[in-house]
Design an enzyme around this catalytic site. Structure first.
Site, short mmCIF file in Angstrom:
data_model
loop_
_atom_site.label_atom_id
_atom_site.label_comp_id
_atom_site.label_asym_id
_atom_site.label_seq_id
_atom_site.Cartn_x
_atom_site.Cartn_y
_atom_site.Cartn_z
N CYS A 119 1.11 -2.12 8.51
CA CYS A 119 0.00 -3.22 8.19
C CYS A 119 -1.09 -3.27 9.06
CB CYS A 119 0.85 -4.26 7.69
SG CYS A 119 2.00 -4.99 9.10
N GLU A 128 4.04 -11.34 3.98
CA GLU A 128 3.38 -10.35 4.91
C GLU A 128 2.68 -9.46 4.05
OE1 GLU A 128 2.69 -11.19 7.91
OE2 GLU A 128 4.26 -12.94 8.39
P1 NDP Z 1 5.23 -3.02 -2.26
O1 NDP Z 1 4.45 -4.26 -2.45
O2 NDP Z 1 5.11 -2.05 -3.21
O3 NDP Z 1 6.92 -3.38 -2.06
C1 NDP Z 1 7.31 -4.20 -1.05
C2 NDP Z 1 8.88 -4.57 -1.73
O4 NDP Z 1 8.70 -5.32 -2.72
C3 NDP Z 1 9.73 -3.54 -1.74
O5 NDP Z 1 10.81 -3.72 -1.28
C4 NDP Z 1 9.68 -3.27 -3.18
O6 NDP Z 1 10.70 -2.74 -3.77
C5 NDP Z 1 9.62 -4.74 -3.60
N1 NDP Z 1 9.36 -5.22 -5.03
C6 NDP Z 1 8.44 -4.33 -5.69
N2 NDP Z 1 8.09 -5.03 -7.04
C7 NDP Z 1 8.83 -6.22 -6.77
C8 NDP Z 1 8.79 -7.31 -7.72
N3 NDP Z 1 8.21 -7.46 -8.85
N4 NDP Z 1 9.59 -8.41 -7.36
C9 NDP Z 1 10.29 -8.28 -6.09
N5 NDP Z 1 10.18 -7.34 -5.44
C10 NDP Z 1 9.30 -6.14 -5.67
O7 NDP Z 1 4.57 -2.85 -0.82
P2 NDP Z 1 5.06 -1.22 -0.26
O8 NDP Z 1 6.49 -1.08 0.00
O9 NDP Z 1 4.41 -0.33 -0.85
O10 NDP Z 1 4.29 -1.69 1.42
C11 NDP Z 1 3.24 -1.47 1.69
C12 NDP Z 1 2.69 -2.77 1.89
O11 NDP Z 1 3.14 -3.45 2.99
C13 NDP Z 1 1.12 -2.56 2.34
O12 NDP Z 1 0.28 -3.18 1.53
C14 NDP Z 1 1.42 -3.21 3.85
O13 NDP Z 1 0.03 -3.41 4.41
C15 NDP Z 1 2.28 -4.09 3.59
N6 NDP Z 1 3.07 -4.44 5.05
C16 NDP Z 1 2.69 -5.75 5.32
C17 NDP Z 1 3.10 -6.28 6.77
C18 NDP Z 1 2.79 -7.55 7.28
O14 NDP Z 1 3.45 -7.80 8.43
N7 NDP Z 1 1.80 -8.17 7.00
C19 NDP Z 1 4.13 -5.25 7.32
C20 NDP Z 1 4.53 -4.00 6.52
C21 NDP Z 1 3.99 -3.65 5.42
P3 NDP Z 1 10.65 -1.01 -3.95
O15 NDP Z 1 10.03 -0.57 -2.66
O16 NDP Z 1 11.99 -0.69 -3.76
O17 NDP Z 1 9.86 -0.72 -4.87
#
Ligand code: NDP
Length: 540
Positions: free
Chosen positions: A276, A242
Site C-alpha cells: 500500500c 487501511e
Molecule cells: P480487497 O478490497 O479486494 O480485499 C481486502 C479484503 O476484503 C480481502 O480479505 C477480501 O476477501 C475482503 N473482502 C472483499 N469483499 C468484501 C466484502 N464485501 N465485505 C467484507 N470483506 C470483503 O483488496 P485487495 O485484497 O485487492 O488488497 C489490495 C488493496 O489493499 C490495495 O488497495 C492496497 O493499497 C490495500 N492495502 C492497504 C494497506 C494499508 O495499510 N493502508 C496495506 C495493504 C494493502 P478476498 O480477498 O477473499 O476477496
C-alpha cells in the site's frame, strides 16, 4: 483458534502464483459458521477480558517463540502463497511482526494504564477525572493478501493485549497463511476461541461484518472499504480502514542520489510493488533527473527475478492475473499518453516458459511475473499517475521548485505515505509537514509499517483510523471516564429549580468561569454562593 469447520462442502484451493502448484486447500466457512465463530468469540471474551496483562504478555511472547522455531517454514509458506521473495517474507513480515509483538506484549499495560486528566477549574470544586480503558469485545480482522502474515497477526496481537478476542478472515488468495496464524496462537496456548480463523472470499468477509463484531480492522481497496462502511453502519460497528495509496517520493537536487536511487528501487519493486505504501510516483528536481534515472535503471537491471522461494531472487511473481492485468493496463496508458519505458514494461517472458523451471499456473492464469519497470516523461494528468497500480512500476516526473513538488505530491485522492529526500533536514521536515499523508519519511522510504511503535494510517481516501502505535492501540479499547466529586455536600449551581438568580449565575459562569481564568472566576464566587444558598433554601 483452528479453522472454523464448514457446514457445506465448499473449498478454497490455494495456488502458488509463481509455479501454479497447489499450496493447500481449506473448507469455506458458511455464513452460519461465521455467526457461530463470532458468538464463540463473544463467549471467550468474557473470561479473556479478565486475564492480567502479565498473562496476555506470557502468551503473546509464547506465540513469538512458536514463530521463531519455524521462521523458514513460515517464510516459505508466505512466499509460496503470495509469490513474494523468501527474503522479503522474513524481512518485511516475520521480523517486523515479531518486534511489534514484543513491544505491545511489554508495553500494553503501561499504555493502557488508568490515568488522571486535567479538568481545569472544576478541580477547585473538589472534582477529579480519570480515564480507564476497557476492551471492546470481538475484533474482526479482514486483511488483504499482500502482507498476509504480518498485518493480521500484528493487529490480532494488539487486540488480544488490549483484552479483546479476534476473528480473522484472511484473503481468499492466502488462506493457508491465515490458518498458520491460527495454528501459532493455538500452539502458544491461547484459550479456545480467543483467536479464530474463518475462510472464504469476499462473502465470508461480508458475513463477518454482518455478524456485528465490536470492531472491524479492514485492509484493502477503497471500493471494498466503502462497502464495509455501509454494511457496518447497520450495527454502528466502528471500523479502521487501511486502504490504497499512490505514494510520492520527492528527490531534491541536494539529495544523496545513490541512496535515493536504491531506495526508489526497493520502495517501488519490493513485493512486486504490491505494498500500500509502494513508491508509485517519483518527483525529482529537474537538474538531477537524468542522473537519478540512470542510477535507478542500472540498479533495476541488476535485479534477479524468479520464483520467490529461491533465496537469491529479489523480485517474485505477482499475486494474481487480475493484479497483473491492472499493471499492464497502466503501462499501456503511460505509453499511449506519451511516456517512455526506460526498462521493463512487459511480463517477464522467460519466466512464463516451463523451461524456466516451472509450469504455467493452473486455475486459468499463466505467467504472473512482471518485469520491474521504470517510466519517464510522465505527468499527473495521466490516468496511471492517479489510480493505484499496485505493481512493479516506477514512473518518474520532474519539478523545478519546492512548492511545485509539494503540489504534485498532494495532487492525489490518496495520502498514505510519502518520502522526501534532501541533505537539508530543515527543508525535509518543512516539506514533510505540507504533504497530505499519514506518514512522511525524510531520507527513508516505505518501511515504517515495520515500526510497531509508530501509528499507521492514511489521509484522504487512504483510510480512516490508525493501526500500530498508541493511536492504533486506542482503536482497540473504549475509554471510560470516571468523574468523582469529593465535596458532595452542596448542590451544583446549575441544578434545578431555575430562577432569575440562576440565570444571572449562568451568565456569569459563561463570562468568568468559562474563560478558564482563575482571577475572573474568583470574582464569580459571591454570585455562586448566592445561588447555592438559594438552592439550599428551596430544598429545606
Ligand atoms: P480487497 O478490497 O479486494 O480485499 C481486502 C479484503 O476484503 C480481502 O480479505 C477480501 O476477501 C475482503 N473482502 C472483499 N469483499 C468484501 C466484502 N464485501 N465485505 C467484507 N470483506 C470483503 O483488496 P485487495 O485484497 O485487492 O488488497 C489490495 C488493496 O489493499 C490495495 O488497495 C492496497 O493499497 C490495500 N492495502 C492497504 C494497506 C494499508 O495499510 N493502508 C496495506 C495493504 C494493502 P478476498 O480477498 O477473499 O476477496
Amino acid at each position: 483458534m483452528s479453522a472454523v469447520l464448514p457446514t457445506k462442502s465448499e473449498e478454497l484451493v490455494s495456488y502458488n502464483p509463481a509455479t501454479g502448484d497447489e499450496v493447500g486447500r481449506v473448507a469455506v466457512t458458511s455464513p452460519d459458521g461465521v455467526v457461530g465463530a463470532v458468538a464463540r468469540a463473544r463467549e471467550a471474551f468474557q473470561s479473556w477480558r479478565k486475564t492480567t496483562f502479565n498473562e496476555r504478555k506470557r502468551l503473546v511472547m509464547a506465540a513469538r517463540e512458536v514463530i521463531l522455531a519455524d521462521i523458514d517454514g513460515i517464510a516459505k509458506l508466505i512466499s509460496a502463497e503470495s509469490g513474494k521473495p523468501f527474503g522479503e517474507a522474513i524481512s518485511m513480515e516475520i521480523a517486523p511482526v515479531l518486534d511489534l509483538m514484543q513491544y505491545f506484549a511489554r508495553s500494553a499495560e503501561k499504555l493502557l494504564k488508568p490515568h488522571k486528566i486535567g479538568i481545569g477549574l472544576y478541580a477547585l470544586l473538589g472534582r477529579s477525572s480519570k480515564i480507564v480503558y476497557h476492551p471492546l469485545g470481538v475484533v474482526g480482522i479482514i486483511p488483504a493478501w499482500n502482507y498476509p502474515f504480518s498485518i493480521p497477526l500484528g493487529e490480532a496481537a494488539m487486540a488480544l493485549m488490549a483484552g479483546n478476542t479476534v476473528v480473522i478472515k484472511p484473503s481468499e488468495l492466502t488462506p493457508m497463511v491465515g490458518l498458520k496464524i491460527g495454528e501459532i496462537f493455538e500452539k502458544a496456548g491461547f484459550p479456545a476461541d480467543c483467536v479464530q480463523i474463518i475462510s472464504g472470499a469476499g462473502e465470508t468477509g461480508a458475513a463477518l461484518v454482518e455478524a456485528a463484531p465490536q470492531k472491524i480492522m479492514f485492509t484493502g481497496s477503497v471500493a471494498t472499504g466503502k462497502k464495509i462502511a455501509a454494511a457496518a453502519a447497520k450495527n454502528l460497528t466502528s471500523c479502521v480502514f487501511e486502504l490504497g495509496g499512490k505514494d510520492p517520493m520527492i528527490v531534491f537536487e541536494d539529495a544523496n542520489l545513490e541512496l535515493a536511487a536504491s531506495a526508489a528501487v526497493w520502495g517501488s519493486f519490493c513485493n512486486s510493488g504490491q505494498s500500500c505504501s509502494s513508491v508509485e510516483r517519483l518527483y525529482v528536481h529537474e537538474s538531477v533527473a537524468d542522473k537519478l534515472t540512470k542510477l535507478i535503471v542500472e540498479k533495476t537491471r541488476e535485479l534477479k527475478q524468479g520464483v520467490g522461494t529461491r533465496e537469491d531472487v529479489s523480485i517474485g511473481a505477482m499475486s494474481s492475473e487480475r493484479q497483473i492485468e491492472i499493471v499492464e493496463d497502466h503501462v499501456a496508458d503511460f505509453v499511449a499518453s506519451g511516456a517512455k519505458i526506460e526498462i521493463g514494461g512487459v511480463r517477464s517472458p522467460a519466466l512464463g516458459r516451463p523451461s524456466a523451471g516451472h509450469e504455467p499456473p493452473k486455475g486459468g492464469t499463466q505467467n504472473l511475473f512482471f518485469e520491474p519497470t521504470v517510466i519517464t516523461s510522465v505527468n499527473n494528468d495521466m490516468r496511471a499517475m492517479r489510480e493505484e497500480t499496485f505493481g512493479p512500476t516506477l514512473p518518474i516526473a520532474t519539478f523545478s521548485t519546492e512548492q511545485g513538488a509539494i503540489r504534485l505530491a498532494n495532487d492525489s485522492e490518496f495520502g498514505l505515505t510519502a518520502s522526501v529526500w534532501t541533505r537539508d533536514y530543515a527543508r525535509g521536515r518543512r516539506v514533510a509537514e505540507q504533504i497530505e499523508a499519514g506518514s512522511v519519511c525524510v531520507n527513508e522510504v516505505l518501511y515504517t509499517h515495520g515500526i510497531g511503535q509508530t501509528p499507521w494510517g492514511g489521509f484522504k481516501n487512504s483510510g480512516r483510523g490508525r493501526t500500530h502505535g498508541t493511536e492504533g492501540l486506542m482503536e482497540l479499547v473504549q475509554p471510560q471516564h470516571i468523574h468523582t466529586n469529593r465535596l458532595a455536600i452542596l448542590p451544583d449551581a446549575w441544578w434545578m429549580p431555575y430562577s432569575s438568580n440562576a440565570v444571572e449565575t449562568f451568565r456569569d459562569m459563561a463570562r468568568k468561569f468559562a474563560s478558564g481564568s482563575l482571577l475572573k472566576t474568583t470574582a464569580l464566587l459571591p454570585q455562586l454562593a448566592k445561588r447555592i444558598r438559594e438552592l439550599i433554601r428551596k430544598r429545606s
